[in-house]
Design a protein around this motif. Structure first.
Motif, PDB file in Angstrom:
ATOM      1  N   ILE A   1       0.893  -0.812  -0.123  1.00  0.00           N
ATOM      2  CA  ILE A   1      -0.249   0.442  -0.693  1.00  0.00           C
ATOM      3  C   ILE A   1       0.367   1.375   0.107  1.00  0.00           C
ATOM      4  CG2 ILE A   1      -1.615   1.631   1.121  1.00  0.00           C
ATOM      5  CD1 ILE A   1      -3.145  -1.505   1.983  1.00  0.00           C
ATOM      6  N   THR A   2       2.091   0.908   0.408  1.00  0.00           N
ATOM      7  CA  THR A   2       2.555   2.396   1.176  1.00  0.00           C
ATOM      8  C   THR A   2       3.755   2.640  -0.347  1.00  0.00           C
ATOM      9  OG1 THR A   2       3.059   1.941   3.121  1.00  0.00           O
ATOM     10  CG2 THR A   2       4.188   3.347   1.952  1.00  0.00           C
ATOM     11  N   GLU A   9       1.392   4.439  -2.932  1.00  0.00           N
ATOM     12  CA  GLU A   9       0.451   6.265  -2.752  1.00  0.00           C
ATOM     13  C   GLU A   9       1.346   7.307  -2.771  1.00  0.00           C
ATOM     14  OE1 GLU A   9      -1.553   8.502  -0.742  1.00  0.00           O
ATOM     15  OE2 GLU A   9      -1.492   6.280   0.270  1.00  0.00           O
ATOM     16  N   THR A  28       0.172   8.353   5.000  1.00  0.00           N
ATOM     17  CA  THR A  28      -1.142   7.659   4.661  1.00  0.00           C
ATOM     18  C   THR A  28      -2.385   8.951   4.702  1.00  0.00           C
ATOM     19  OG1 THR A  28      -1.091   9.908   7.369  1.00  0.00           O
ATOM     20  CG2 THR A  28      -0.929   7.046   7.836  1.00  0.00           C
ATOM     21  N   THR A  68      -5.029   4.893   2.152  1.00  0.00           N
ATOM     22  CA  THR A  68      -4.603   3.739   3.217  1.00  0.00           C
ATOM     23  C   THR A  68      -5.142   3.977   4.103  1.00  0.00           C
ATOM     24  OG1 THR A  68      -3.417   5.152   3.475  1.00  0.00           O
ATOM     25  CG2 THR A  68      -2.401   4.018   2.023  1.00  0.00           C
ATOM     26  N   ILE A  88      -4.470  -3.310  -3.103  1.00  0.00           N
ATOM     27  CA  ILE A  88      -5.458  -3.661  -2.535  1.00  0.00           C
ATOM     28  C   ILE A  88      -6.620  -4.257  -3.286  1.00  0.00           C
ATOM     29  CG2 ILE A  88      -7.370  -2.392  -0.562  1.00  0.00           C
ATOM     30  CD1 ILE A  88      -5.406   0.231  -0.328  1.00  0.00           C
TER      31      ILE A  88
END
Length: 500
Positions: A94-95, A98, A175, A179, A268
């Motif tokens: 996920i990071t 981003e 964040t 996420t 995701i």
């Protein structure tokens, strides 16, 4: 139009309209903007409103449900090794995707982009595992935060000063709007399976812990890389001279952000599909609902990022530069505070968090009280950030003092307020901070001849820090009201007994 979508769009209008009015007033008074830049802002604003409406509706339908189901299934499996491996992989995937992290990596000189991204992703993966284990084993969040932040500041003492602001900024940008809904729901899913009296209090706190990992890893990078070898890239706006330039900018940016959001969402979605086939087996009707929600999320985020990057970023940069060049440039401090008060309402993930908090607490902590606490916190952070830009005061003094107060409050307020406060710090520092507030600070810093890395960077860190104090202060007020109300309630009960 879908009734729920219309309600979300009305919420978006009420969120975006105040900051748009502030920009227009500044344009008409002390900081006139070029006509082309103003038109970019005018076109970007409706994209922002529609995008935020679609995103928040889509997050409700898809991301929240996906996260809760995955979290519950991970816990039900009762295999600790399985949970650790999956949580780490999920955090890293996920990071890396981003979008805000990609932007930050391009701004940091002397460190290869992928090196910074992988270091941050590793930090998020490790700390997502720690966050889930904390919920399962009921470890005190306050004690964990104190220990981890002591480690952060100890390492920071040995790191290049140029990396300090960037490190704390990296904790905020990881964040982002993709996420946050998923990780929030993941925590709720894990806590729900635990099912004891304190599970609701422990369901928050994942965002706060996941924000610490990147700070630690970037600080460690700062021991091995020299930031003095380059300069942060300028955020000066592109020249806009006619309608063709405006159309070209939006036409070029839309496919770019469509690709970025697709890359960000894909890990995701694939991860969830594997879980669905292997373990979840959700009914067809729920999968259709999740699919529709993902489409809303995708379209909404593409429109939002296009509007905010093309329409809002140049305005932020020019306003910061123009106001800082005034003979009475001290006025940039109250103006920044006013902008900060309103701009937090335009962060998509903030609405997701506020809704989740209101639902989990049964309305005891309302959306309005959360938004008020966040707005006051961000206003304070922008004022302090402008003081740094104008004076060159080290961010050390603000971070040490702010985190000392926040960690001290964590031992006297109800646990749920501490978890929500530290989560909200990461949530508030989203795309609007990266693409409006950071350019605002960079424009001011460049005009004043300051050090871009030390003075302009760190605004994300300030935005992430101040809500920790304001929301926990809200918790202190809540606790005081509860204590004061207890004798009154007991007196009423005794009176009823006497009357009987």
């Amino acid at each position: 139009m879908n009734k729920n979508l219309w309600l979300k769009i009305k919420e978006s209008i009420s969120s975006v309209l105040p900051i748009s009015v502030v920009v227009l007033i500044l344009h008409l008074t002390i900081a006139p903007l070029p006509l082309g830049t103003l038109i970019l802002f005018a076109v970007g604003t409706p994209l922002l409103i529609l995008g935020m409406g679609l995103f928040t509706l889509g997050a409700d339908l898809s991301m929240m449900m996906m996260g809760e189901r995955v979290g519950a299934q991970l816990t039900k499996s009762r295999r600790l090794t399985f949970l650790i491996c999956i949580a780490f992989i999920m955090g890293v995937m996920i990071t890396i995707a981003e979008p805000d992290l990609q932007v930050l990596a391009q701004q940091v000189p002397s460190v290869p982009n992928m090196t910074l991204i992988l270091a941050v992703a590793f930090g998020v993966g490790v700390f997502l595992v720690l966050a889930l284990l904390r919920i399962l084993f009921q470890v005190s969040l306050s004690l964990m935060l104190v220990g981890l932040y002591l480690a952060v500041f100890a390492i920071a003492a040995f790191t290049s000063p140029d990396f300090l602001a960037v490190a704390f900024d990296s904790g905020g940008v990881t964040t982002g709007p993709i996420t946050v809904p998923f990780i929030l729901a993941l925590g709720l899913g894990v806590a729900a399976v635990r099912g004891d009296a304190g599970s609701h209090d422990d369901s928050f706190g994942l965002i706060s812990l996941c924000s610490i990992g990147p700070v630690l890893t970037v600080l460690i990078l700062g021991m091995f890389f020299n930031a003095e070898g380059g300069a942060a890239s300028s955020s000066a706006p592109a020249a806009v001279e006619n309608a063709g330039d405006i159309f070209r900018l939006f036409a070029e940016s839309l496919p770019h952000y469509a690709k970025e959001v697709l890359i960000a969402l894909l890990p995701i979605v694939l991860f969830f599909l594997v879980f669905q086939l292997a373990a979840l087996h959700l009914p067809k009707i729920q999968m259709i609902k999740i699919s529709v929600g993902l489409v809303y999320t995708y379209i909404g985020l593409v429109l939002f990022l296009t509007g905010v990057n093309v329409g809002f970023m140049p305005v932020g940069n020019l306003l910061g530069a123009k106001i800082s060049q005034l003979s009475y440039n001290w006025v940039i401090i109250p103006i920044a505070m006013l902008i900060g008060f309103f701009v937090v309402a335009a962060e998509p993930a903030v609405h997701v968090l506020n809704k989740q908090v209101e639902e989990v607490t049964g309305g005891a902590i309302s959306r309005n009280s959360m938004m008020a606490a966040l707005s006051i916190g961000i206003a304070c952070s922008l004022g302090l950030a402008m003081v740094r830009v104008m004076t060159g005061v080290s961010i050390w003094y603000f971070l040490l003092g702010g985190y000392a107060i926040a960690l001290g409050l964590s031992f006297v307020v109800p646990k749920i307020f501490t978890a929500i406060a530290f989560d909200s710090g990461g949530v508030a520092s989203g795309p609007m901070t990266a693409t409006f507030l950071l350019p605002f600070a960079m424009g001011a810093c460049e005009a004043l001849g300051g050090n871009m890395l030390r003075d302009a960077f760190g605004i994300v860190a300030m935005v992430a820090m101040t809500p920790l104090v304001t929301i926990q202060s809200l918790g202190a007020v809540f606790k005081l009201k509860t204590i004061l109300a207890a004798p009154i309630a007991m007196a009423d009960e005794e009176l009823e007994i006497i009357e009987l």
